[in-house]
Scaffold this motif. Structure first.
Motif, PDB file in Angstrom:
ATOM      1  N   TRP A   1      80.279  37.032  53.600  1.00 10.57           N
ATOM      2  CA  TRP A   1      79.194  37.603  52.801  1.00 10.57           C
ATOM      3  C   TRP A   1      79.686  38.743  51.916  1.00 10.57           C
ATOM      4  CZ3 TRP A   1      78.350  42.746  53.360  1.00 10.57           C
ATOM      5  CH2 TRP A   1      78.791  43.365  54.537  1.00 10.57           C
ATOM      6  N   LYS A   2      80.680  39.493  52.399  1.00 14.67           N
ATOM      7  CA  LYS A   2      81.229  40.579  51.590  1.00 14.67           C
ATOM      8  C   LYS A   2      81.962  40.024  50.380  1.00 14.67           C
ATOM      9  CE  LYS A   2      84.128  44.697  51.929  1.00 14.67           C
ATOM     10  NZ  LYS A   2      84.977  45.521  52.822  1.00 14.67           N
ATOM     11  N   ARG A   3      82.758  38.958  50.594  1.00 16.08           N
ATOM     12  CA  ARG A   3      83.476  38.343  49.477  1.00 16.08           C
ATOM     13  C   ARG A   3      82.502  37.800  48.436  1.00 16.08           C
ATOM     14  NH1 ARG A   3      88.150  35.416  48.602  1.00 16.08           N
ATOM     15  NH2 ARG A   3      89.173  36.953  49.901  1.00 16.08           N
ATOM     16  N   VAL A   4      81.408  37.191  48.895  1.00 12.38           N
ATOM     17  CA  VAL A   4      80.422  36.660  47.951  1.00 12.38           C
ATOM     18  C   VAL A   4      79.818  37.797  47.112  1.00 12.38           C
ATOM     19  CG1 VAL A   4      78.180  35.537  47.745  1.00 12.38           C
ATOM     20  CG2 VAL A   4      79.892  34.637  49.317  1.00 12.38           C
ATOM     21  N   GLY A   5      79.501  38.923  47.788  1.00 13.18           N
ATOM     22  CA  GLY A   5      78.934  40.052  47.056  1.00 13.18           C
ATOM     23  C   GLY A   5      79.886  40.580  46.004  1.00 13.18           C
ATOM     24  N   ILE A   6      81.173  40.699  46.369  1.00 16.42           N
ATOM     25  CA  ILE A   6      82.157  41.178  45.402  1.00 16.42           C
ATOM     26  C   ILE A   6      82.320  40.184  44.260  1.00 16.42           C
ATOM     27  CG2 ILE A   6      84.592  41.756  45.096  1.00 16.42           C
ATOM     28  CD1 ILE A   6      84.599  42.793  47.969  1.00 16.42           C
ATOM     29  N   ALA A   7      82.316  38.896  44.605  1.00 17.69           N
ATOM     30  CA  ALA A   7      82.479  37.873  43.572  1.00 17.69           C
ATOM     31  C   ALA A   7      81.291  37.855  42.616  1.00 17.69           C
ATOM     32  CB  ALA A   7      82.653  36.500  44.229  1.00 17.69           C
ATOM     33  N   VAL A   8      80.095  37.996  43.169  1.00 21.38           N
ATOM     34  CA  VAL A   8      78.901  38.010  42.321  1.00 21.38           C
ATOM     35  C   VAL A   8      78.988  39.154  41.313  1.00 21.38           C
ATOM     36  CG1 VAL A   8      76.414  38.448  42.323  1.00 21.38           C
ATOM     37  CG2 VAL A   8      77.400  36.842  43.950  1.00 21.38           C
ATOM     38  N   PHE A   9      79.400  40.329  41.794  1.00 21.50           N
ATOM     39  CA  PHE A   9      79.459  41.484  40.903  1.00 21.50           C
ATOM     40  C   PHE A   9      80.604  41.367  39.899  1.00 21.50           C
ATOM     41  CE2 PHE A   9      80.752  45.828  39.819  1.00 21.50           C
ATOM     42  CZ  PHE A   9      79.542  46.332  39.360  1.00 21.50           C
ATOM     43  N   ASP A  10      81.775  40.922  40.376  1.00 19.86           N
ATOM     44  CA  ASP A  10      82.963  40.893  39.515  1.00 19.86           C
ATOM     45  C   ASP A  10      82.917  39.778  38.475  1.00 19.86           C
ATOM     46  OD1 ASP A  10      83.971  43.062  40.763  1.00 19.86           O
ATOM     47  OD2 ASP A  10      85.355  41.962  42.066  1.00 19.86           O
ATOM     48  N   TYR A  11      82.478  38.595  38.904  1.00 24.17           N
ATOM     49  CA  TYR A  11      82.619  37.423  38.040  1.00 24.17           C
ATOM     50  C   TYR A  11      81.319  36.964  37.384  1.00 24.17           C
ATOM     51  CZ  TYR A  11      87.084  37.188  40.421  1.00 24.17           C
ATOM     52  OH  TYR A  11      88.313  37.486  40.922  1.00 24.17           O
ATOM     53  N   PHE A  12      80.210  37.544  37.801  1.00 22.26           N
ATOM     54  CA  PHE A  12      78.954  37.044  37.246  1.00 22.26           C
ATOM     55  C   PHE A  12      78.116  38.187  36.673  1.00 22.26           C
ATOM     56  CE2 PHE A  12      74.656  35.098  37.650  1.00 22.26           C
ATOM     57  CZ  PHE A  12      74.872  34.039  36.797  1.00 22.26           C
ATOM     58  N   GLU A  13      77.829  39.223  37.473  1.00 23.78           N
ATOM     59  CA  GLU A  13      76.955  40.301  37.019  1.00 23.78           C
ATOM     60  C   GLU A  13      77.627  41.149  35.943  1.00 23.78           C
ATOM     61  OE1 GLU A  13      74.238  39.773  38.215  1.00 23.78           O
ATOM     62  OE2 GLU A  13      74.664  38.694  40.047  1.00 23.78           O
ATOM     63  N   LEU A  14      78.888  41.521  36.193  1.00 23.74           N
ATOM     64  CA  LEU A  14      79.543  42.460  35.296  1.00 23.74           C
ATOM     65  C   LEU A  14      79.680  41.941  33.865  1.00 23.74           C
ATOM     66  CD1 LEU A  14      80.703  45.282  35.341  1.00 23.74           C
ATOM     67  CD2 LEU A  14      82.942  44.322  35.857  1.00 23.74           C
ATOM     68  N   PRO A  15      80.158  40.715  33.645  1.00 26.60           N
ATOM     69  CA  PRO A  15      80.344  40.284  32.246  1.00 26.60           C
ATOM     70  C   PRO A  15      79.068  39.798  31.568  1.00 26.60           C
ATOM     71  CG  PRO A  15      81.081  38.573  33.712  1.00 26.60           C
ATOM     72  CD  PRO A  15      80.700  39.719  34.585  1.00 26.60           C
ATOM     73  N   PHE A  16      78.011  39.543  32.323  1.00 23.80           N
ATOM     74  CA  PHE A  16      76.831  38.942  31.696  1.00 23.80           C
ATOM     75  C   PHE A  16      75.581  39.796  31.852  1.00 23.80           C
ATOM     76  CE2 PHE A  16      73.145  36.013  31.901  1.00 23.80           C
ATOM     77  CZ  PHE A  16      73.157  35.615  30.571  1.00 23.80           C
ATOM     78  N   PHE A  17      75.151  40.015  33.086  1.00 21.63           N
ATOM     79  CA  PHE A  17      73.869  40.686  33.292  1.00 21.63           C
ATOM     80  C   PHE A  17      73.941  42.186  33.074  1.00 21.63           C
ATOM     81  CE2 PHE A  17      72.498  36.745  35.355  1.00 21.63           C
ATOM     82  CZ  PHE A  17      71.217  36.647  34.854  1.00 21.63           C
ATOM     83  N   VAL A  18      75.064  42.818  33.381  1.00 26.29           N
ATOM     84  CA  VAL A  18      75.149  44.258  33.142  1.00 26.29           C
ATOM     85  C   VAL A  18      75.033  44.582  31.657  1.00 26.29           C
ATOM     86  CG1 VAL A  18      76.647  46.277  33.319  1.00 26.29           C
ATOM     87  CG2 VAL A  18      76.375  44.753  35.279  1.00 26.29           C
ATOM     88  N   PRO A  19      75.784  43.903  30.750  1.00 29.94           N
ATOM     89  CA  PRO A  19      75.550  44.146  29.322  1.00 29.94           C
ATOM     90  C   PRO A  19      74.125  43.814  28.886  1.00 29.94           C
ATOM     91  CG  PRO A  19      77.630  43.021  29.643  1.00 29.94           C
ATOM     92  CD  PRO A  19      76.929  43.002  30.963  1.00 29.94           C
ATOM     93  N   LEU A  20      73.559  42.750  29.512  1.00 27.60           N
ATOM     94  CA  LEU A  20      72.180  42.393  29.170  1.00 27.60           C
ATOM     95  C   LEU A  20      71.209  43.499  29.579  1.00 27.60           C
ATOM     96  CD1 LEU A  20      70.145  40.315  28.123  1.00 27.60           C
ATOM     97  CD2 LEU A  20      70.089  39.338  30.421  1.00 27.60           C
ATOM     98  N   LEU A  21      71.407  44.064  30.773  1.00 30.50           N
ATOM     99  CA  LEU A  21      70.537  45.146  31.234  1.00 30.50           C
ATOM    100  C   LEU A  21      70.691  46.384  30.361  1.00 30.50           C
ATOM    101  CD1 LEU A  21      70.879  44.872  35.119  1.00 30.50           C
ATOM    102  CD2 LEU A  21      68.910  44.246  33.712  1.00 30.50           C
ATOM    103  N   ILE A  22      71.922  46.677  29.950  1.00 28.39           N
ATOM    104  CA  ILE A  22      72.138  47.837  29.079  1.00 28.39           C
ATOM    105  C   ILE A  22      71.446  47.633  27.737  1.00 28.39           C
ATOM    106  CG2 ILE A  22      73.894  49.146  27.834  1.00 28.39           C
ATOM    107  CD1 ILE A  22      75.797  48.636  30.161  1.00 28.39           C
ATOM    108  N   ALA A  23      71.586  46.430  27.194  1.00 32.95           N
ATOM    109  CA  ALA A  23      70.915  46.145  25.919  1.00 32.95           C
ATOM    110  C   ALA A  23      69.401  46.237  26.066  1.00 32.95           C
ATOM    111  CB  ALA A  23      71.325  44.755  25.421  1.00 32.95           C
ATOM    112  N   ASN A  24      68.890  45.702  27.179  1.00 35.00           N
ATOM    113  CA  ASN A  24      67.445  45.770  27.390  1.00 35.00           C
ATOM    114  C   ASN A  24      66.965  47.195  27.618  1.00 35.00           C
ATOM    115  OD1 ASN A  24      67.079  43.034  27.093  1.00 35.00           O
ATOM    116  ND2 ASN A  24      67.273  42.588  29.270  1.00 35.00           N
ATOM    117  N   PHE A  25      67.826  48.012  28.254  1.00 34.44           N
ATOM    118  CA  PHE A  25      67.469  49.411  28.483  1.00 34.44           C
ATOM    119  C   PHE A  25      67.203  50.114  27.154  1.00 34.44           C
ATOM    120  CE2 PHE A  25      68.507  53.880  29.103  1.00 34.44           C
ATOM    121  CZ  PHE A  25      67.735  54.172  30.223  1.00 34.44           C
ATOM    122  N   ILE A  26      67.910  49.695  26.119  1.00 33.07           N
ATOM    123  CA  ILE A  26      67.716  50.293  24.796  1.00 33.07           C
ATOM    124  C   ILE A  26      66.598  49.595  24.023  1.00 33.07           C
ATOM    125  CG2 ILE A  26      68.843  50.776  22.591  1.00 33.07           C
ATOM    126  CD1 ILE A  26      71.503  50.894  24.120  1.00 33.07           C
TER     127      ILE A  26
END
Length: 482
Positions: free
Chosen positions: A164-189
């Motif tokens: 479960w720890k590896r999945v959490g790290i993978a979700v953040f590193d390979y999925f959230e960081l390059p896609f949803f984090v920029p999307l959230l930042i853009a939406n924040f503005i």
């Protein structure tokens, strides 16, 4: 005071729609991003979260320990990190191959990974799971970008971490960081900007609502272009304003008609009183009739102010006060009072209607004489301060109770029921002063008495060389130079 209290209640009990919508959208997107990442990697790993996986950091440690020797072969050096890894995982093994096919090995490759290791140079990344190992990852194959060029690394037997720890790290590193984090930042503005643009019409309505006043009938809030959820509220509010304006107009018509109708019976009573012989009853009746007549006149004055535009012109307040006190002097002398005009200005010009402004001085002076007591001294001061012309009416009577000062300018307000006032004089003063862009207030002139201050924007003032005191103790005022 009521306006200030309303503003405090408004600021304490409201919330920002833009902020709530923005926070809600941010939270929803974050939840969707997290859930979709878990679903994606869970599907890839077949939902085997309960097992143990190789630590992903081990591959970087292994790749960083490889150097190229003088013979162009690959060699493993004993870096502190690789030595620490060997101590943590006694069964550690790895195979490293460069682009030219040169290999370096360490440890014993597990049988489940032997065939996969032989194909490592053709595999970009892969995980090999031994079905007999309780779903634990046997080895990991990956391509590392190093100073030596791309290295194909296959390793196993290393330190494990929960799935479960590896999945959490993978979700953040390979999925959230390059896609949803920029999307959230853009939406924040962008979200606050978009929502604020949609609420621009509401802000205009809020500004118009702050301008609604009983003295400004006919003001309505625009209902065009509003969201469907807000438009019914605005329409209902406008309908309520329409009913209030109708009721106010009906009340004003009733007061005006009643005041007009009072004139005829008052005139008849006065005629009949003239036929009566002298006596205390006649004096009392004459006082009552005078009070009733004064009430009717003040009601009509109130209605005229609300229905007729002011005849604005330049008015000299010093001269106006002098003339007004001269007219009131006989009444003051008869009642045993003294009237005094104090001013250090020869002229003090304001823009206003002379008739209502004269009514202000009359009402304030008469109010002082009626409520101050016997043998009263009333002083009218005219001066300029800042951008305002000031008229102060001060008496040395019994003063105004503190508990009643907030209501003294309301219609039909009288703190002394035994007096002959109608309770409209100060209300009329306030209406006139507000129409002239000024304000009226009560202050304490000293140990005894009461003072009422009127401020109106002034246009011109002319000082005199001496302090002028004008005492109205006869039909015409007498000027005393000091």
């Amino acid at each position: 005071m009521d306006t200030l209290l309303g503003q405090k209640m408004l600021s304490a009990g409201t919330f920002s729609i833009t902020r709530r919508i923005s926070i809600g959208l941010f939270a929803a997107q974050a939840i969707v991003a997290l859930a979709s990442g878990i679903v994606m990697f869970g599907f890839i790993l077949r939902w085997n979260f309960s097992g143990y996986l190789l630590q992903s950091s081990a591959m970087k440690t292994i790749a960083s320990s490889v150097v190229r020797g003088a013979d162009e072969q690959l060699h493993v050096i004993g870096t502190p990190a690789i030595e620490q890894l060997k101590r943590e995982a006694p069964d550690l093994w790895f195979v490293i191959q460069d682009a030219q096919g040169r290999l370096v090995r360490y440890g014993q490759v597990t049988p489940a990974c032997a065939s996969a290791v032989s194909l490592a140079s053709r595999i970009l990344t892969a995980d090999v799971t031994d079905i007999s190992g309780h779903n634990n990852l046997s080895c990991h194959i990956d391509t590392a970008r190093t100073s030596l060029g791309p290295l194909h690394v296959a390793f196993g037997g290393g330190p494990l971490e929960p799935g479960w720890k590896r999945v959490g790290i993978a979700v953040f590193d390979y999925f959230e960081l390059p896609f949803f984090v920029p999307l959230l930042i853009a939406n924040f503005i962008l979200i606050p900007i978009v929502v604020a643009g949609a609420h621009r019409k509401l802000k205009r309505i809020a500004l118009l609502a702050q301008q609604i006043d009983i003295r400004r009938p006919g003001l309505r809030m625009p209902a065009d272009g509003l969201p469907r959820e807000i438009a019914p509220i605005v329409v209902a509010f406008n309908a309520a304003l329409e009913r209030l304006d109708g009721g106010r107009q009906q009340q004003e018509r009733f007061i005006a008609n009643a005041a007009h109708e009072l004139r005829t019976p008052i005139a008849i009573i006065r005629t009949r009183l003239d036929g009566l012989g002298p006596g205390p009853i006649k004096v009392k009746l004459e006082q009552d009739v005078e009070r009733l007549s004064n009430l009717g006149d003040q009601l009509l004055d109130l209605q005229r102010l609300k229905s007729v535009d002011l005849n604005m012109e330049q008015v000299d307040l010093v001269e106006l006060a002098k003339e007004t006190l001269a007219e009131l002097a006989p009444l003051a002398v008869a009642a045993g009072h003294e009237l005094e005009l104090v001013s250090s200005l020869e002229r003090l010009v304001v823009l206003g209607d002379p008739t209502p402004l004269k009514r202000v001085i009359i009402n304030l002076t008469q109010n002082a004489m009626q409520h101050g007591g016997d043998a009263l001294s009333v002083t009218v001061k005219v001066f300029a301060t800042g951008a305002n012309a000031v008229v102060e009416v001060i008496d040395n009577g019994q003063g105004i109770p503190y508990g009643f000062r907030d209501r003294i300018f309301e219609s039909f307000s009288r703190y002394a029921r035994s007096t002959s006032g109608t309770g409209l004089g100060l209300s009329l003063v306030r209406e006139i002063v507000l129409l002239h862009g000024g304000d009226v207030s009560i202050f304490d002139p000293g140990r005894t008495g009461a003072g009422i201050r009127v401020r109106i924007p002034w246009l011109e003032s002319v000082p005199v060389a001496h302090h002028a005191v004008r005492r109205a103790d006869s039909i015409g005022p007498v000027v005393h130079d000091t």
